[in-house]
Design a protein around this motif. Structure first.
Motif, short mmCIF file in Angstrom:
data_model
loop_
_atom_site.label_atom_id
_atom_site.label_comp_id
_atom_site.label_asym_id
_atom_site.label_seq_id
_atom_site.Cartn_x
_atom_site.Cartn_y
_atom_site.Cartn_z
N ALA A 1 0.80 -1.17 -0.12
CA ALA A 1 0.02 0.06 0.07
C ALA A 1 0.88 1.30 -0.01
N SER A 2 2.05 1.11 0.70
CA SER A 2 2.75 2.49 0.87
C SER A 2 4.09 2.13 0.02
N ASN A 3 4.66 1.04 -0.46
CA ASN A 3 5.65 0.86 -1.31
C ASN A 3 6.58 1.05 -0.37
N SER A 4 6.65 0.97 1.06
CA SER A 4 7.67 1.35 1.99
C SER A 4 8.11 0.02 2.77
N PRO A 5 9.54 -0.27 2.88
CA PRO A 5 9.65 -1.50 3.84
C PRO A 5 9.48 -1.31 5.21
N VAL A 6 8.73 -2.44 5.61
CA VAL A 6 8.64 -2.39 7.01
C VAL A 6 9.19 -3.33 8.14
N GLY A 7 9.91 -4.25 7.41
CA GLY A 7 10.67 -5.38 8.23
C GLY A 7 11.45 -6.37 7.33
N VAL A 8 11.87 -7.27 8.07
CA VAL A 8 12.87 -8.20 7.33
C VAL A 8 12.22 -9.60 7.94
N CYS A 9 12.23 -10.65 6.97
CA CYS A 9 11.78 -11.90 7.12
C CYS A 9 12.12 -13.02 6.27
N GLY A 10 12.56 -14.18 6.80
CA GLY A 10 13.04 -15.06 5.52
C GLY A 10 13.56 -16.39 6.46
N LEU A 11 14.21 -17.06 5.75
CA LEU A 11 15.09 -18.49 6.13
C LEU A 11 16.27 -18.46 6.34
N ILE A 12 16.70 -19.03 7.26
CA ILE A 12 18.16 -19.08 7.65
C ILE A 12 18.79 -20.34 7.94
N ALA A 13 19.92 -20.66 7.36
CA ALA A 13 20.39 -22.00 7.54
C ALA A 13 21.11 -21.96 9.11
N GLU A 14 20.59 -22.61 10.24
CA GLU A 14 21.32 -22.35 11.36
C GLU A 14 21.43 -23.81 11.99
N GLN A 15 21.99 -23.57 13.20
CA GLN A 15 22.15 -24.78 14.19
C GLN A 15 21.58 -24.42 15.40
N ALA A 16 21.30 -25.78 15.97
CA ALA A 16 20.93 -25.64 17.54
C ALA A 16 21.57 -27.04 17.88
N ASP A 17 22.19 -26.97 18.97
CA ASP A 17 22.88 -28.22 19.55
C ASP A 17 23.82 -28.90 18.28
N GLN A 18 24.60 -28.35 17.49
CA GLN A 18 25.16 -29.00 16.62
C GLN A 18 24.21 -29.93 15.66
N GLU A 19 23.00 -29.39 15.57
CA GLU A 19 22.09 -30.04 14.43
C GLU A 19 21.74 -28.73 13.43
N SER A 20 21.67 -28.89 12.27
CA SER A 20 21.49 -27.96 11.29
C SER A 20 19.93 -27.98 10.81
N TYR A 21 19.28 -26.88 10.84
CA TYR A 21 17.88 -26.60 10.29
C TYR A 21 17.95 -25.50 9.39
N VAL A 22 16.76 -25.53 8.89
CA VAL A 22 16.22 -24.36 8.08
C VAL A 22 15.24 -23.64 9.09
N GLY A 23 15.72 -22.33 9.59
CA GLY A 23 14.89 -21.72 10.52
C GLY A 23 14.28 -20.48 9.66
N ILE A 24 13.53 -19.91 10.52
CA ILE A 24 12.60 -18.56 9.96
C ILE A 24 12.86 -17.67 11.26
N GLY A 25 13.04 -16.40 10.52
CA GLY A 25 13.13 -15.37 11.48
C GLY A 25 12.46 -13.98 10.88
N TYR A 26 12.09 -13.31 11.67
CA TYR A 26 11.22 -11.94 11.35
C TYR A 26 11.58 -10.88 12.45
N ILE A 27 11.85 -9.84 11.83
CA ILE A 27 12.12 -8.41 12.83
C ILE A 27 11.27 -7.46 11.90
#
Length: 171
Positions: A70-96
């Motif tokens: 509607a405003s053509n303005s950026p409002v945040g970031v969201c996406g997928l991130i290759a990350e680890q938890a306890d030495q295991e690999s995951y495709v995680g999602i993040g949003y700010i």
């Protein structure tokens, strides 16, 4: 191609080096960045942009800039991130998101598109989210996405041990 995803109200596109001033409005806001325990410095913002650009080349995905149609303005970031938890690999999602748009459903709307991208484009079997236990708004988004807590773990951020919950959803 710059644009990656589209929803009813949002466009998700690759982060650009020219997004720096916009990203500062998020990453340098202590209230927005409370889950990281600090607002980013100018150098940390620049490094964060470069890290995401590198992830596009390495992984084919990362955080994307979320633009309100509607405003053509950026409002945040969201996406997928290759990350680890306890030495295991995951495709995680993040949003700010900018504080001014909190509560408008943009995190859920953009994260839903990212979950679909993970399932249908990347053919992931699972998507996760690493969330601090006290980050109730992010936990609500993850739960609304159909994620459940898989485990609690300790993540090292800036040399500091920080409790996190690993949410997950089978795709």
């Amino acid at each position: 191609m710059d644009q990656v995803l589209e929803t009813n109200r949002l466009l998700l596109r690759r982060i650009r080096p020219t997004d720096g001033s916009f990203l500062c409005t998020i990453l340098q806001n202590r209230e927005v960045m409370y889950a990281w325990d600090h607002a980013f410095s100018d150098q940390e913002v620049a490094d964060w942009i470069q890290e995401n650009l590198m992830r596009y080349d390495r992984d084919g995905y990362s955080y994307w800039t979320v633009v309100e149609k509607a405003s053509n303005s950026p409002v945040g970031v969201c996406g997928l991130i290759a990350e680890q938890a306890d030495q295991e690999s995951y495709v995680g999602i993040g949003y700010i998101f900018q504080k001014r748009v909190w509560g408008q459903g943009y995190a859920f709307e953009s994260a839903t598109a990212c979950v679909e991208y993970a399932a249908y484009v990347l053919h992931c079997k699972e998507v996760t989210a690493q969330i601090r236990p006290d980050n109730i708004p992010s936990r609500r988004v993850a739960e609304k996405l159909g994620m459940v807590v898989r485990k609690a773990f300790i993540r090292i951020d800036g040399g500091k041990a920080v409790p996190h919950l690993l949410y997950g959803r089978t795709l």
